[in-house]
Design a protein around this motif. Structure first.
Motif, mmCIF file in Angstrom:
data_model
loop_
_atom_site.group_PDB
_atom_site.id
_atom_site.type_symbol
_atom_site.label_atom_id
_atom_site.label_comp_id
_atom_site.label_asym_id
_atom_site.label_seq_id
_atom_site.Cartn_x
_atom_site.Cartn_y
_atom_site.Cartn_z
ATOM 1 N N ASP A 13 0.804 -1.219 0.000
ATOM 2 C CA ASP A 13 0.000 0.000 0.000
ATOM 3 C C ASP A 13 0.839 1.272 0.000
ATOM 4 O OD1 ASP A 13 -2.493 -1.366 0.160
ATOM 5 O OD2 ASP A 13 -2.134 -1.708 2.293
ATOM 6 N N SER A 14 2.143 1.164 -0.169
ATOM 7 C CA SER A 14 3.017 2.300 0.129
ATOM 8 C C SER A 14 3.524 3.090 -1.070
ATOM 9 C CB SER A 14 4.227 1.827 0.948
ATOM 10 O OG SER A 14 3.835 1.482 2.257
ATOM 11 N N ALA A 15 3.479 2.538 -2.269
ATOM 12 C CA ALA A 15 4.113 3.214 -3.407
ATOM 13 C C ALA A 15 3.506 4.590 -3.657
ATOM 14 C CB ALA A 15 4.017 2.341 -4.657
ATOM 15 N N ASP A 16 2.182 4.657 -3.764
ATOM 16 C CA ASP A 16 1.516 5.933 -4.030
ATOM 17 C C ASP A 16 1.698 6.899 -2.858
ATOM 18 O OD1 ASP A 16 -0.471 7.683 -5.456
ATOM 19 O OD2 ASP A 16 -1.604 7.293 -3.623
ATOM 20 N N LEU A 17 1.607 6.379 -1.635
ATOM 21 C CA LEU A 17 1.774 7.219 -0.451
ATOM 22 C C LEU A 17 3.159 7.849 -0.416
ATOM 23 C CD1 LEU A 17 1.022 8.297 2.364
ATOM 24 C CD2 LEU A 17 1.783 6.088 3.287
ATOM 25 N N GLU A 18 4.188 7.050 -0.608
ATOM 26 C CA GLU A 18 5.546 7.572 -0.507
ATOM 27 C C GLU A 18 5.853 8.554 -1.632
ATOM 28 O OE1 GLU A 18 8.307 4.381 0.033
ATOM 29 O OE2 GLU A 18 7.374 3.742 1.911
ATOM 30 N N ALA A 19 5.298 8.306 -2.813
ATOM 31 C CA ALA A 19 5.467 9.264 -3.907
ATOM 32 C C ALA A 19 4.813 10.598 -3.563
ATOM 33 C CB ALA A 19 4.879 8.691 -5.195
ATOM 34 N N SER A 20 3.623 10.542 -2.962
ATOM 35 C CA SER A 20 2.930 11.768 -2.566
ATOM 36 C C SER A 20 3.711 12.520 -1.489
ATOM 37 C CB SER A 20 1.532 11.434 -2.053
ATOM 38 O OG SER A 20 0.723 10.908 -3.078
ATOM 39 N N LEU A 21 4.265 11.789 -0.543
ATOM 40 C CA LEU A 21 5.057 12.429 0.506
ATOM 41 C C LEU A 21 6.281 13.143 -0.069
ATOM 42 C CD1 LEU A 21 4.912 9.614 3.211
ATOM 43 C CD2 LEU A 21 3.961 11.925 3.457
ATOM 44 N N GLN A 22 6.967 12.469 -0.968
ATOM 45 C CA GLN A 22 8.169 13.071 -1.561
ATOM 46 C C GLN A 22 7.819 14.286 -2.409
ATOM 47 O OE1 GLN A 22 9.801 9.605 -3.450
ATOM 48 N NE2 GLN A 22 10.624 8.777 -1.531
#
Length: 242
Positions: A13-22
């Protein structure tokens, strides 16, 4: 450099989240508190008895894709991120509750007649709520099938425990009660419960916040709606108010 944020979501579940954070300018560390396992499916799945499919998580969708290639039923999704994944997987009829399990139950009551047949709910062994129980008084027949398992992490990565001990982490993101509970247990087992006084807990819902209460935080924030978009919004607000 931007604030350092710890993501506790499963890798799936983390790819989209981490891209948004960066994109927002944050530095990101990851320590998945749950590992998702999709067991081999040994029995064939026949979707024809069901008038619609219920997805309370993106992992439920991923597990369903292992069960069936059929995409003709309505996909009833707990939130917009799950709905977007359903669209990517080829579903054409998609409804999003844009919230939590109670919002999804309200959507089902509004859009689905129990007289038209049962609903299929591919889910984890442990869930944040019992949708069948919530809808029982409406006469809905929900066939919940366990299609994946979320295993709690037993360790903290060395990089994460060192960062906590050094007070380098500015915020920790929590998306579910179980991830928060697992994090708290690990922090206590590593004797780090006094090292988060400079760190904010960013929680998806009050139920998630409750599981973080055993630790002392600089401050705890709760998203106004239980979605990733609202959680990231409250994360931004937490730093803009400093």
């Amino acid at each position: 450099m931007g604030p350092l944020v710890l993501n506790t979501r499963p890798k799936t579940d983390s790819a989209d989240l981490e891209a948004s954070l960066q994109t927002r300018g944050y530095r990101v560390l990851s320590a998945p508190m749950l590992e998702i396992e999709f067991p081999a499916q040994t029995r064939p799945f026949d979707p024809t008895p069901y008038q619609a499919l219920i997805f309370t998580s993106a992992n439920g969708l991923r597990a369903f894709a292992r069960l069936s290639q059929d995409r003709y039923q309505t996909a009833l999704c707990v939130g917009d991120a799950t709905a977007r994944l359903a669209a990517d997987m080829g579903f054409n009829r998609i409804e999003s509750a844009n919230g939590d399990i109670h919002d999804l139950a309200a959507l089902i009551r509004e859009r689905i007649s129990p007289a038209m047949g049962p609903l299929f709910h591919p889910a984890a062994r442990k869930t944040a709520g019992d949708l069948g129980e919530i809808l029982r008084d409406g006469g809905y027949q929900i066939d919940r099938q366990i299609v994946y398992t979320a295993h709690a992490s037993q360790t903290l990565p060395q990089q994460i425990s060192d960062a906590i001990a050094a007070h380098h982490i500015d915020a920790v993101l929590f998306f579910s009660p179980r991830t928060a509970e697992t994090f708290v247990k690990l922090v206590k087992s590593y004797k780090l419960e006094g090292e988060l006084t400079d760190t904010c807990a960013i929680c998806l819902s009050p139920a998630v916040q409750l599981r973080t209460a055993d630790l002392t935080w600089q401050r705890t924030y709760v998203a106004s709606k239980p979605t990733q978009e609202y959680l990231l919004s409250i994360l931004d607000q937490s730093f803009s108010s400093v």
